[in-house]
Scaffold this motif. Structure first.
Motif, PDB file in Angstrom:
ATOM      1  N   LYS A 144       3.911   1.557  -1.167  1.00  0.00           N
ATOM      2  CA  LYS A 144       4.516   1.703  -2.493  1.00  0.00           C
ATOM      3  C   LYS A 144       3.536   2.343  -3.463  1.00  0.00           C
ATOM      4  CE  LYS A 144       7.925  -2.053  -2.410  1.00  0.00           C
ATOM      5  NZ  LYS A 144       8.294  -3.377  -2.993  1.00  0.00           N
ATOM      6  N   GLU A 145       2.268   1.913  -3.410  1.00  0.00           N
ATOM      7  CA  GLU A 145       1.261   2.471  -4.314  1.00  0.00           C
ATOM      8  C   GLU A 145       1.023   3.954  -4.027  1.00  0.00           C
ATOM      9  OE1 GLU A 145      -2.168   0.078  -3.839  1.00  0.00           O
ATOM     10  OE2 GLU A 145      -1.272  -1.724  -4.746  1.00  0.00           O
ATOM     11  N   GLU A 146       0.935   4.300  -2.741  1.00  0.00           N
ATOM     12  CA  GLU A 146       0.705   5.700  -2.380  1.00  0.00           C
ATOM     13  C   GLU A 146       1.888   6.572  -2.813  1.00  0.00           C
ATOM     14  OE1 GLU A 146      -1.905   7.230  -1.045  1.00  0.00           O
ATOM     15  OE2 GLU A 146      -3.061   5.366  -1.052  1.00  0.00           O
TER      16      GLU A 146
ATOM     17  N   ARG B  84       3.994   5.925  -5.200  1.00  0.00           N
ATOM     18  CA  ARG B  84       4.037   5.976  -6.663  1.00  0.00           C
ATOM     19  C   ARG B  84       3.058   7.025  -7.183  1.00  0.00           C
ATOM     20  NH1 ARG B  84       2.582   1.148  -7.610  1.00  0.00           N
ATOM     21  NH2 ARG B  84       4.660   0.240  -7.458  1.00  0.00           N
ATOM     22  N   GLU B  85       1.853   7.055  -6.599  1.00  0.00           N
ATOM     23  CA  GLU B  85       0.867   8.051  -7.018  1.00  0.00           C
ATOM     24  C   GLU B  85       1.352   9.468  -6.707  1.00  0.00           C
ATOM     25  OE1 GLU B  85      -2.847   7.172  -5.241  1.00  0.00           O
ATOM     26  OE2 GLU B  85      -3.070   5.195  -6.211  1.00  0.00           O
ATOM     27  N   TRP B  86       1.984   9.626  -5.549  1.00  0.00           N
ATOM     28  CA  TRP B  86       2.506  10.940  -5.158  1.00  0.00           C
ATOM     29  C   TRP B  86       3.588  11.414  -6.114  1.00  0.00           C
ATOM     30  CZ3 TRP B  86       7.033  11.496  -1.442  1.00  0.00           C
ATOM     31  CH2 TRP B  86       7.319  12.841  -1.207  1.00  0.00           C
TER      32      TRP B  86
ATOM     33  N   SER C  18       0.825  -1.204   0.000  1.00  0.00           N
ATOM     34  CA  SER C  18       0.000   0.000   0.000  1.00  0.00           C
ATOM     35  C   SER C  18       0.860   1.255   0.000  1.00  0.00           C
ATOM     36  CB  SER C  18      -0.928   0.003   1.228  1.00  0.00           C
ATOM     37  OG  SER C  18      -1.802  -1.104   1.207  1.00  0.00           O
TER      38      SER C  18
ATOM     39  N   ASP D 137       4.012  10.355  -9.215  1.00  0.00           N
ATOM     40  CA  ASP D 137       3.416  10.589 -10.531  1.00  0.00           C
ATOM     41  C   ASP D 137       2.758  11.954 -10.609  1.00  0.00           C
ATOM     42  OD1 ASP D 137       4.264   8.135 -11.386  1.00  0.00           O
ATOM     43  OD2 ASP D 137       2.338   7.121 -11.058  1.00  0.00           O
ATOM     44  N   GLU D 138       2.144  12.383  -9.511  1.00  0.00           N
ATOM     45  CA  GLU D 138       1.519  13.705  -9.482  1.00  0.00           C
ATOM     46  C   GLU D 138       2.557  14.805  -9.637  1.00  0.00           C
ATOM     47  OE1 GLU D 138      -0.609  13.955  -5.867  1.00  0.00           O
ATOM     48  OE2 GLU D 138      -2.171  12.516  -6.440  1.00  0.00           O
ATOM     49  N   ASP D 139       3.710  14.633  -8.989  1.00  0.00           N
ATOM     50  CA  ASP D 139       4.781  15.623  -9.086  1.00  0.00           C
ATOM     51  C   ASP D 139       5.421  15.620 -10.471  1.00  0.00           C
ATOM     52  OD1 ASP D 139       4.332  16.345  -6.538  1.00  0.00           O
ATOM     53  OD2 ASP D 139       6.044  15.304  -5.659  1.00  0.00           O
TER      54      ASP D 139
END
Length: 238
Positions: free
Chosen positions: A227-229, A231-233, A225, A235-237
Protein backbone atom coordinates in the motif's frame (compact mmCIF):
# COMPACT_ATOMS: atom_id res chain seq x y z
CA UNK A 1 -21.95 -4.32 4.79
CA UNK A 2 -21.98 -2.73 1.36
CA UNK A 3 -21.82 -4.82 -1.77
CA UNK A 4 -19.61 -3.96 -4.69
CA UNK A 5 -20.57 -3.63 -8.34
CA UNK A 6 -21.26 -7.30 -9.02
CA UNK A 7 -24.83 -8.42 -8.27
CA UNK A 8 -25.48 -12.16 -8.09
CA UNK A 9 -28.61 -14.19 -7.52
CA UNK A 10 -28.44 -16.85 -4.85
CA UNK A 11 -28.01 -19.51 -7.56
CA UNK A 12 -25.11 -17.59 -9.13
CA UNK A 13 -23.49 -17.02 -5.74
CA UNK A 14 -23.71 -20.73 -4.89
CA UNK A 15 -22.26 -21.70 -8.28
CA UNK A 16 -19.34 -19.27 -7.95
CA UNK A 17 -18.50 -20.58 -4.47
CA UNK A 18 -18.95 -24.24 -5.43
CA UNK A 19 -21.68 -24.87 -2.84
CA UNK A 20 -25.41 -25.52 -2.94
CA UNK A 21 -28.16 -22.93 -2.62
CA UNK A 22 -29.26 -24.74 0.52
CA UNK A 23 -25.79 -24.16 2.03
CA UNK A 24 -25.98 -20.43 1.29
CA UNK A 25 -29.39 -20.19 2.93
CA UNK A 26 -28.20 -22.22 5.93
CA UNK A 27 -25.25 -19.89 6.51
CA UNK A 28 -27.62 -16.95 6.23
CA UNK A 29 -29.98 -18.32 8.88
CA UNK A 30 -26.99 -18.89 11.19
CA UNK A 31 -25.89 -15.29 10.77
CA UNK A 32 -22.58 -16.31 9.18
CA UNK A 33 -23.50 -14.64 5.90
CA UNK A 34 -25.10 -11.18 5.80
CA UNK A 35 -28.52 -10.89 4.16
CA UNK A 36 -28.67 -9.96 0.48
CA UNK A 37 -29.64 -6.57 -0.85
CA UNK A 38 -33.24 -6.64 -2.04
CA UNK A 39 -33.63 -5.53 -5.65
CA UNK A 40 -36.64 -5.24 -7.97
CA UNK A 41 -39.49 -7.62 -7.08
CA UNK A 42 -37.68 -8.14 -3.75
CA UNK A 43 -35.20 -10.54 -5.34
CA UNK A 44 -32.08 -10.88 -3.18
CA UNK A 45 -28.82 -9.80 -4.78
CA UNK A 46 -25.39 -10.71 -3.49
CA UNK A 47 -22.15 -8.81 -4.03
CA UNK A 48 -18.46 -9.68 -4.14
CA UNK A 49 -18.18 -9.28 -0.37
CA UNK A 50 -20.81 -12.01 0.09
CA UNK A 51 -18.79 -14.28 -2.19
CA UNK A 52 -15.53 -13.53 -0.38
CA UNK A 53 -17.12 -14.18 3.03
CA UNK A 54 -18.74 -17.40 1.80
CA UNK A 55 -15.38 -18.62 0.47
CA UNK A 56 -13.77 -17.82 3.83
CA UNK A 57 -16.49 -19.79 5.65
CA UNK A 58 -15.99 -22.77 3.35
CA UNK A 59 -12.23 -22.58 3.86
CA UNK A 60 -12.65 -22.60 7.64
CA UNK A 61 -15.05 -25.52 7.48
CA UNK A 62 -12.73 -27.49 5.20
CA UNK A 63 -10.04 -27.15 7.89
CA UNK A 64 -12.28 -28.94 10.37
CA UNK A 65 -13.72 -25.98 12.27
CA UNK A 66 -17.20 -26.39 13.71
CA UNK A 67 -19.96 -23.89 12.96
CA UNK A 68 -19.65 -22.54 16.50
CA UNK A 69 -15.89 -22.03 16.03
CA UNK A 70 -16.46 -20.38 12.66
CA UNK A 71 -19.02 -18.06 14.23
CA UNK A 72 -16.49 -17.06 16.93
CA UNK A 73 -13.79 -16.54 14.31
CA UNK A 74 -16.00 -14.29 12.17
CA UNK A 75 -17.21 -12.36 15.22
CA UNK A 76 -13.61 -11.32 15.95
CA UNK A 77 -13.22 -9.74 12.49
CA UNK A 78 -14.04 -6.07 11.87
CA UNK A 79 -17.57 -5.80 10.43
CA UNK A 80 -16.53 -3.66 7.47
CA UNK A 81 -13.81 -5.86 5.95
CA UNK A 82 -13.34 -5.35 2.22
CA UNK A 83 -13.21 -8.11 -0.37
CA UNK A 84 -9.42 -7.81 -0.34
CA UNK A 85 -9.25 -8.10 3.47
CA UNK A 86 -11.49 -11.17 3.43
CA UNK A 87 -9.27 -12.72 0.77
CA UNK A 88 -6.23 -12.12 3.00
CA UNK A 89 -8.00 -13.82 5.91
CA UNK A 90 -8.80 -16.80 3.69
CA UNK A 91 -5.19 -16.95 2.49
CA UNK A 92 -3.99 -17.08 6.08
CA UNK A 93 -6.34 -19.96 6.88
CA UNK A 94 -5.44 -21.88 3.73
CA UNK A 95 -1.70 -21.34 4.07
CA UNK A 96 -1.08 -23.65 7.02
CA UNK A 97 -3.04 -26.59 5.61
CA UNK A 98 -2.29 -28.93 2.70
CA UNK A 99 -3.40 -27.66 -0.69
CA UNK A 100 -6.57 -29.04 -2.19
CA UNK A 101 -6.21 -30.28 -5.76
CA UNK A 102 -9.31 -31.68 -7.42
CA UNK A 103 -9.96 -33.20 -10.83
CA UNK A 104 -13.01 -31.65 -12.45
CA UNK A 105 -14.64 -31.42 -15.85
CA UNK A 106 -14.36 -28.29 -17.95
CA UNK A 107 -17.99 -27.48 -17.23
CA UNK A 108 -17.37 -27.70 -13.47
CA UNK A 109 -14.19 -25.64 -13.79
CA UNK A 110 -16.07 -22.89 -15.61
CA UNK A 111 -18.93 -23.07 -13.10
CA UNK A 112 -16.52 -22.49 -10.23
CA UNK A 113 -14.70 -19.78 -12.14
CA UNK A 114 -18.01 -18.05 -12.82
CA UNK A 115 -17.19 -17.59 -16.50
CA UNK A 116 -16.39 -19.36 -19.74
CA UNK A 117 -12.67 -19.98 -20.20
CA UNK A 118 -11.05 -19.79 -23.61
CA UNK A 119 -7.84 -21.51 -24.62
CA UNK A 120 -5.68 -18.47 -23.90
CA UNK A 121 -7.21 -18.10 -20.44
CA UNK A 122 -6.63 -21.78 -19.71
CA UNK A 123 -3.01 -21.39 -20.78
CA UNK A 124 -2.56 -18.45 -18.40
CA UNK A 125 -4.13 -20.39 -15.52
CA UNK A 126 -1.86 -23.35 -16.32
CA UNK A 127 1.20 -21.07 -16.34
CA UNK A 128 0.21 -19.86 -12.85
CA UNK A 129 -0.08 -23.51 -11.67
CA UNK A 130 -3.79 -23.05 -11.02
CA UNK A 131 -5.01 -25.68 -13.49
CA UNK A 132 -3.47 -28.56 -15.40
CA UNK A 133 -5.05 -30.67 -18.11
CA UNK A 134 -5.63 -34.16 -16.77
CA UNK A 135 -7.43 -35.89 -19.64
CA UNK A 136 -6.15 -37.51 -22.78
CA UNK A 137 -4.77 -35.12 -25.45
CA UNK A 138 -7.30 -34.20 -28.10
CA UNK A 139 -10.36 -34.83 -25.92
CA UNK A 140 -13.48 -32.90 -26.90
CA UNK A 141 -14.38 -29.88 -24.67
CA UNK A 142 -17.17 -31.88 -23.05
CA UNK A 143 -14.76 -34.67 -22.07
CA UNK A 144 -11.83 -32.55 -20.89
CA UNK A 145 -10.63 -32.98 -17.32
CA UNK A 146 -8.52 -30.54 -15.33
CA UNK A 147 -6.60 -30.77 -12.08
CA UNK A 148 -7.50 -27.60 -10.19
CA UNK A 149 -5.87 -26.01 -7.15
CA UNK A 150 -9.09 -24.97 -5.43
CA UNK A 151 -7.32 -22.52 -3.15
CA UNK A 152 -5.76 -20.62 -6.07
CA UNK A 153 -8.63 -20.72 -8.55
CA UNK A 154 -10.34 -17.51 -7.42
CA UNK A 155 -7.05 -15.60 -7.41
CA UNK A 156 -6.10 -16.98 -10.81
CA UNK A 157 -9.43 -16.02 -12.36
CA UNK A 158 -9.15 -12.49 -10.97
CA UNK A 159 -5.65 -12.17 -12.43
CA UNK A 160 -7.08 -12.92 -15.88
CA UNK A 161 -8.68 -9.46 -15.80
CA UNK A 162 -5.64 -7.60 -14.49
CA UNK A 163 -4.41 -5.17 -17.19
CA UNK A 164 -0.96 -6.70 -17.27
CA UNK A 165 0.67 -8.85 -19.89
CA UNK A 166 1.07 -12.56 -19.34
CA UNK A 167 4.83 -12.04 -19.06
CA UNK A 168 4.37 -9.38 -16.35
CA UNK A 169 2.14 -11.66 -14.28
CA UNK A 170 4.70 -14.48 -14.46
CA UNK A 171 7.53 -12.07 -13.63
CA UNK A 172 5.61 -10.84 -10.58
CA UNK A 173 5.10 -14.43 -9.50
CA UNK A 174 8.83 -15.10 -9.85
CA UNK A 175 9.63 -12.06 -7.67
CA UNK A 176 7.17 -13.18 -4.97
CA UNK A 177 8.50 -16.74 -5.04
CA UNK A 178 12.14 -15.65 -4.80
CA UNK A 179 11.63 -13.25 -1.90
CA UNK A 180 9.20 -15.46 0.01
CA UNK A 181 11.65 -18.35 -0.13
CA UNK A 182 14.43 -16.09 1.09
CA UNK A 183 12.24 -14.90 3.98
CA UNK A 184 11.30 -18.50 4.79
CA UNK A 185 14.96 -19.55 4.90
CA UNK A 186 15.92 -16.69 7.21
CA UNK A 187 12.95 -17.28 9.52
CA UNK A 188 13.63 -21.01 9.59
CA UNK A 189 17.28 -20.37 10.53
CA UNK A 190 16.19 -17.96 13.28
CA UNK A 191 13.74 -20.47 14.74
CA UNK A 192 16.27 -23.30 14.55
CA UNK A 193 18.78 -21.22 16.46
CA UNK A 194 16.13 -20.27 19.04
CA UNK A 195 15.41 -23.92 19.93
CA UNK A 196 18.81 -25.42 19.16
CA UNK A 197 19.09 -26.81 22.68
CA UNK A 198 15.50 -28.05 22.89
CA UNK A 199 14.25 -31.56 22.21
CA UNK A 200 12.32 -32.70 19.12
CA UNK A 201 8.95 -32.25 20.83
CA UNK A 202 9.72 -28.62 21.62
CA UNK A 203 10.73 -27.98 18.03
CA UNK A 204 7.54 -29.54 16.63
CA UNK A 205 5.42 -27.58 19.09
CA UNK A 206 7.12 -24.31 18.15
CA UNK A 207 6.68 -25.01 14.45
CA UNK A 208 2.97 -25.76 14.83
CA UNK A 209 2.35 -22.61 16.89
CA UNK A 210 4.53 -20.26 14.86
CA UNK A 211 3.39 -21.28 11.36
CA UNK A 212 0.04 -19.43 11.32
CA UNK A 213 1.48 -16.49 13.27
CA UNK A 214 4.38 -16.04 10.86
CA UNK A 215 2.08 -16.31 7.84
CA UNK A 216 -0.26 -13.69 9.30
CA UNK A 217 2.68 -11.39 10.04
CA UNK A 218 4.14 -11.80 6.54
CA UNK A 219 0.82 -11.14 4.84
CA UNK A 220 0.04 -8.13 7.00
CA UNK A 221 3.51 -6.64 6.59
CA UNK A 222 3.52 -7.20 2.85
CA UNK A 223 0.03 -5.74 2.47
CA UNK A 224 1.03 -2.57 4.34
CA UNK A 225 4.31 -2.24 2.44
CA UNK A 226 2.56 -2.67 -0.90
CA UNK A 227 0.00 0.00 0.00
CA UNK A 228 2.82 2.41 0.87
CA UNK A 229 4.70 1.70 -2.36
CA UNK A 230 1.56 2.12 -4.47
CA UNK A 231 0.67 5.33 -2.64
CA UNK A 232 4.12 6.77 -3.36
CA UNK A 233 3.85 5.71 -7.00
CA UNK A 234 0.46 7.35 -7.41
CA UNK A 235 1.64 10.51 -5.62
CA UNK A 236 4.54 10.78 -8.07
CA UNK A 237 2.14 10.56 -11.01
CA UNK A 238 -0.18 13.11 -9.42
Amino acid sequence: MTTETEALTIDELAARAGVTVRTVRFYGTKGLLPPPVLGPRRVGRYGREHLARLELIEELQSRGMTLAAIERFLAQLPPDLSVRDLAVQRAVVASWAPGTVETVSRAELERRAGRALGEEELKRLAAMDVVERAGAPGASPGEELFRVDAGLLRLGVELLDVPLSHESVLAARAVLTEHSRAAARELSRLLRDAVADGDARDRRSLSARMHPLVVQALLTTFQRSLKEELREWLDEDG
